[in-house]
Design a protein around this motif. Structure first.
Motif, PDB file in Angstrom:
ATOM      1  N   TYR A  19      29.390  27.779  33.233  1.00  0.00           N
ATOM      2  CA  TYR A  19      30.508  27.258  32.238  1.00  0.00           C
ATOM      3  C   TYR A  19      29.834  27.354  30.982  1.00  0.00           C
ATOM      4  N   GLY A  20      28.522  26.713  30.582  1.00  0.00           N
ATOM      5  CA  GLY A  20      27.664  26.668  29.287  1.00  0.00           C
ATOM      6  C   GLY A  20      27.812  28.058  28.783  1.00  0.00           C
ATOM      7  N   TYR A  29      34.959  23.807  23.151  1.00  0.00           N
ATOM      8  CA  TYR A  29      34.590  23.504  24.713  1.00  0.00           C
ATOM      9  C   TYR A  29      33.105  23.899  24.862  1.00  0.00           C
ATOM     10  N   ALA A  30      32.426  24.341  23.969  1.00  0.00           N
ATOM     11  CA  ALA A  30      30.798  24.784  24.235  1.00  0.00           C
ATOM     12  C   ALA A  30      29.953  23.705  24.442  1.00  0.00           C
ATOM     13  N   ASP A  31      30.053  22.884  23.797  1.00  0.00           N
ATOM     14  CA  ASP A  31      29.017  21.471  24.060  1.00  0.00           C
ATOM     15  C   ASP A  31      29.552  20.643  25.375  1.00  0.00           C
ATOM     16  N   LYS A  32      31.042  20.664  25.566  1.00  0.00           N
ATOM     17  CA  LYS A  32      31.284  20.098  26.780  1.00  0.00           C
ATOM     18  C   LYS A  32      31.094  20.875  27.929  1.00  0.00           C
ATOM     19  N   ALA A  33      31.366  22.131  27.879  1.00  0.00           N
ATOM     20  CA  ALA A  33      30.803  22.975  29.058  1.00  0.00           C
ATOM     21  C   ALA A  33      29.294  23.222  29.329  1.00  0.00           C
ATOM     22  N   LEU A  39      25.434  19.287  34.878  1.00  0.00           N
ATOM     23  CA  LEU A  39      25.406  18.375  35.995  1.00  0.00           C
ATOM     24  C   LEU A  39      25.674  18.983  37.432  1.00  0.00           C
ATOM     25  N   VAL A  40      26.106  20.107  37.425  1.00  0.00           N
ATOM     26  CA  VAL A  40      26.546  20.833  38.653  1.00  0.00           C
ATOM     27  C   VAL A  40      25.230  21.051  39.520  1.00  0.00           C
TER      28      VAL A  40
END
Length: 169
Positions: A19-20, A29-33, A39-40
């Protein structure tokens, strides 16, 4: 406060870990992703870290097992041989699987969009998985498990489910 987001389907985990990268150009969304993707974890990354605690609690049956390592675990997440190493450390009698790096034919929607080729890949993978006459086939991805189970002469299960079943009540 979340330490990890565990994804038990290795194919989904491989995508979530991307996602990142996938959203790197999205201002909203870049930073959130990036934070989310960091964390995954695949279950093997969490369970292997607790092997010393887990090992003495298990009662592993003496059965022959073949492990089908999904492409998404090997090539997507780059966790080659990690589940196999954990299973061996727990005392599981793993059989060798020729060409274990090759696809089983599931690959997300691949089995739906390319059914003839997916069936040939499945037949080849099952022949190699069952060559040593296992009593059980384990894998790390629900897509592979469902695909293989449709024609497998022996049960196909998720490795984590198998390990959990070995913990006495």
């Amino acid at each position: 406060g979340v330490e990890a987001i565990m994804m038990s389907a290795s194919g989904c985990g491989a995508t979530l870990k991307d996602y990142g990268f996938l959203l790197r150009d999205d201002a909203a969304y870049a930073d959130k992703a990036r934070r989310f993707a960091a964390l995954v974890r695949d279950p093997i990354e969490l369970v292997a870290a607790h092997l010393a605690v887990l090992q003495p609690k298990l009662r592993v049956p003496s059965i022959k097992v073949a492990f089908q390592s999904p492409c998404s675990l090997q090539h997507g997440q780059k966790l080659v041989g990690t589940v196999e190493a954990l299973l061996r450390a727990l005392g599981v009698a793993l059989l060798p699987v020729v060409d274990g790096h090759l696809c089983c034919g599931s690959a997300g929607t691949y089995s739906l969009l390319q059914p003839e080729l997916a069936s040939r890949l499945k037949a080849d993978k099952l022949a190699k998985l069952t060559a040593g006459t296992p009593e059980l086939i384990l894998s790390a991805n629900i897509g592979c498990i469902s695909h293989l189970q449709s024609d497998s002469p022996v049960p196909v299960r998720h490795w984590l489910e198998f390990v959990a079943d070995q913990i006495p009540d």
